[in-house]
Structures are given as C-alpha cells and as structure tokens.
Design a protein around this motif. Structure first.
Motif, mmCIF file in Angstrom:
data_model
loop_
_atom_site.group_PDB
_atom_site.id
_atom_site.type_symbol
_atom_site.label_atom_id
_atom_site.label_comp_id
_atom_site.label_asym_id
_atom_site.label_seq_id
_atom_site.Cartn_x
_atom_site.Cartn_y
_atom_site.Cartn_z
ATOM 1 N N ASP A 156 -3.837 -1.916 8.072
ATOM 2 C CA ASP A 156 -5.081 -2.663 7.856
ATOM 3 C C ASP A 156 -4.791 -4.107 7.461
ATOM 4 O OD1 ASP A 156 -6.629 -0.486 8.479
ATOM 5 O OD2 ASP A 156 -7.033 0.087 6.395
ATOM 6 N N LYS A 157 -3.812 -4.312 6.597
ATOM 7 C CA LYS A 157 -3.469 -5.666 6.155
ATOM 8 C C LYS A 157 -2.832 -6.480 7.282
ATOM 9 C CE LYS A 157 -4.699 -5.539 1.776
ATOM 10 N NZ LYS A 157 -5.719 -6.462 1.213
ATOM 11 N N GLY B 68 -3.069 1.714 5.051
ATOM 12 C CA GLY B 68 -3.250 0.500 4.258
ATOM 13 C C GLY B 68 -2.368 -0.631 4.749
ATOM 14 N N PRO C 54 0.834 -1.214 0.000
ATOM 15 C CA PRO C 54 0.000 0.000 0.000
ATOM 16 C C PRO C 54 0.863 1.256 0.000
ATOM 17 C CG PRO C 54 -0.805 -1.593 1.605
ATOM 18 C CD PRO C 54 0.523 -2.096 1.138
#
Length: 408
Positions: A124-125, A121, A116
């Motif tokens: 979040d992963k 991002g 990301p």
C-alpha cells in the motif's frame, strides 16, 4: 543560394540548432511579388536553441528564454507530458519478485515510516508513492521511479535503467589520460546508494589542516555540503530520456567534475532561476528523505560553502547535451586566473542579491582573501566584471554603494 562562412545558409543554420528541426525556405508569389518564406515547425520535445541559447518572441523583441522563467516553465509543461518516472521498469511480477528487487526496508527507513508488519501494508505504501503499479492477476509493475531509487541491482531492470547508475572515476593526475586510481559503477538505486557514495568519495579526499584559535581541525579538500548538493542536483535534474547516459563524477588531483545529461536552465542563471526539475516525483521523494536541500537552495549552499572555504569559484558549463560542474582545489587569489576572479565576483554578487544584500569592495575582499590594504585589487576585479556585463551598480547615482548581478 546565399552562403554563410562558406556553407549553404540552410546547412549553416541547421548546424547551429539543437535539437535539429525540419525548417525550410520557400519561394512564394504574393500579389505578383516574389517572397521568401521561412517555415519553422513548433518545438516538439524541447525548446530549440541557437548556439546553446533559446529565444522567444515578445512583440518585436526576441529576448533569451532563460530570462523569462515563467514562460520556460509553461513551455516545458506543454513539451513534456510524458513523465519518465511513471514508465514501467519491470512488469507482471509476483509480490515476492517485487520485494526481492526493491530495497523496501530502505524506503521506510529514509522516509521515516515504520515498517508495516504485513505484506499488504508494505505494498500500500509503495503504491501510494508510485514506486509500483498494480497489474492483473495479483501481479505488479515496478515503475522507473521505484527502480531508480530503490533497486537492489539496477541491472535487474535492463539497460535503460542500468545505464542511469552513477559512475565515479578517480584519476592519479590532472587529466583523463592519467592512471585510474579508483572506479565505482553504481549498481544500487539512488536512495539506496546515495549516502554510501558520498561517504566513499569523502573517504578518498585528502584533508587540509586548519589551525584555529585553540585547536587544529582537519577539513576535506572540498566542502561536504557542496559535494552532496551537486551530486543530488545531477541526479534529480538529469534528462532521463537521453539513452545510454547517466551522472558521472570524476576526481582529479586538482578538481572534481560532476556531469549530468540534459541542461534545463542556462548555467549562469542557476542561482536565481525558480526551482524546477524534469523529474518532480524523484526530486520530491529525495527531499522527503533529506537527501537534498529544499527546492531552490542547493546551489546557494554550494556557492556559500565554496566562499566560506575561499576556494576558486565553481564553473558551471554546458557541454553538448550535458551540464558539467567543476569544483577546484584550494588556490590563493594570486593564483586564480582573471576569468576565475571575474566568475567569483559575479557569483558573489548573485549570492548577495538572492540573500537581499549587495556586493561591495569589502565583501569581495573577504570572499577572495584580499587584505584590506590591497582594496585596489578587488576594485580591478569589480571593474573587469562590470566590463563583462555580469554585474551593475545597484544605484546608478552612487555606483560605489554596492553591486548586483546584471539580471537583477
């Protein structure tokens, strides 16, 4: 007090149980009759084994627990509600600290995801795969799973994680008293360091020259797929709750030994037991990253590769609180011990069976490199394996039609 082999019965029984339990014999009166009552507590953390074998009761019978894998799975699910992977390895970290401690770029690369272009991002992963957890005030925790897989330095997470690093030792001879020629104590997470470790070991192995029909080919002493799968198995099947112990790889001049703490399935049933790992999240991520084979195929591929290279059969052993797998350097059938020949026959029969086939004298001759005119040698090995109770005729009325493992 009754004695067994010179020891009080209670002491003798206690010495044969693992893990230890607080059983007791009590004298009770029932309707005027003197009875001896044996009180056995329920298993708390692991199935209780007598002489390294766990049993269960079905009616009046007490078969081996390993012969009933569905009950073994159900028992483990009740005994181990705590998953080590979800534990916290480091807590109350800033976002910068998380990114400094974890090789997050390696995570995205190995899982085939684009990196990301913003921090949110990335987090979040990592959060979705349970590598990190949210704490309070914009702080984060790194889970044991995140640390053991992607740590840049395992020492950043304290001894409980650091001691799970993979150790590699190469000796100049055949014993541990010989000089150490190479040593490496893993300081990176499993995912971050796995391929480097496999390549490092491969670079140390001597090569055998194979002369084919048209060209010469150099092969490593041990099949690469076997080394890779056995190391991966040691990582994902170890008992993470055993403190001060981690996977160990030892290279000798005549063999390689791979050891991991915490046996889960009896070694003689590795080929056929339904796949299960104590560390399901770890195993799942390693499969996604293609660092190990799909569930249930790893040991099959190890045995198959060993047979293809006509090596002595690997030895799967339980030693104390650990499982040790030994890969042996090339030796002709004539130089194998009788025990090795029997083990090779059993493993060959098991491999054929899980592939929907039967072992025959011809297939065993091919596996052991025995010339067709010496079929009697293969027959003697089959007879010895039958006598050991490891195989049986697939058809009792036509015993020479093929053989299957005794548990089939």
């Amino acid at each position: 007090m009754k004695k067994e082999k010179g020891q009080p019965l209670e002491l003798w029984v206690a010495n044969h149980l693992q893990p230890g339990i607080e059983f007791r014999f009590e004298e009770v009166d029932h309707d005027g009759q003197r009875l001896i009552l044996l009180t056995i507590p329920a298993a708390a953390t692991a199935p209780v084994e007598f002489d390294r074998t766990a049993y269960l009761r079905i009616g009046s019978a007490t078969p081996r627990l390993s012969d009933h894998p569905e009950r073994l799975r159900a028992l483990w699910s009740k005994l181990q509600p705590y998953a080590w992977e979800t534990g916290v390895a480091a807590q109350f970290l800033s976002g910068d600290d998380v990114l400094a401690r974890l090789n997050y770029a390696n995570y995205f690369d190995l899982t085939g995801q684009p990196l990301p272009d913003n921090r949110q991002g990335i987090f979040d992963k990592l959060l979705a795969d349970r590598l990190i957890q949210k704490d309070v005030s914009d702080r984060w925790n790194i889970t044991n799973l995140g640390a053991i897989l992607y740590a840049k330095k395992l020492s950043d997470f304290g001894p409980s994680v650091e001691r799970k690093g993979v150790r590699f030792v190469a000796y100049a001879g055949t014993g541990r008293a010989d000089d150490v020629s190479h040593r490496q104590d893993g300081q990176r997470g499993y995912a971050a360091g796995f391929q480097g470790l496999v390549d490092y070991i491969d670079g140390l192995l001597p090569r055998n020259e194979l002369i084919g029909k048209a060209f010469r080919e150099e092969r490593p002493l041990y099949p690469s797929i076997a080394i890779r799968e056995l190391i991966a198995n040691a990582l994902i099947h170890q008992d993470m709750t055993i403190t001060g112990a981690g996977p160990l790889i030892e290279l000798f001049s005549d063999r390689m030994e791979i050891t991991n703490p915490g046996p889960l399935v009896s070694p003689d049933r590795f080929l056929d037991s339904p796949p299960r790992s104590r560390n399901e999240a770890l195993a799942s991520l390693m499969r996604r990253m293609k660092l190990c084979e799909e569930q249930g195929t790893g040991i099959d591929k190890v045995i198959s590769a060993v047979e293809l290279h006509q090596l002595p059969p690997p030895d799967f052993r339980m030693e104390g609180d650990a499982v040790r797998v030994v890969l042996f350097a090339p030796r002709r059938f004539a130089d194998m011990t009788p025990e090795e020949a029997v083990r090779a026959c059993y493993q060959h029969a098991a491999l054929k069976y899980v592939g929907g086939q039967k072992m025959t004298n011809a297939t065993l001759r091919e596996r052991l490199g025995i010339d067709d005119q010496n079929a009697a040698q293969a027959s003697r090995v089959i007879r010895a394996t039958l006598d050991a109770g490891l195989i049986r005729p697939a058809d009792a009325e036509r015993p020479r039609a093929g053989y299957v493992p005794s548990w089939a």
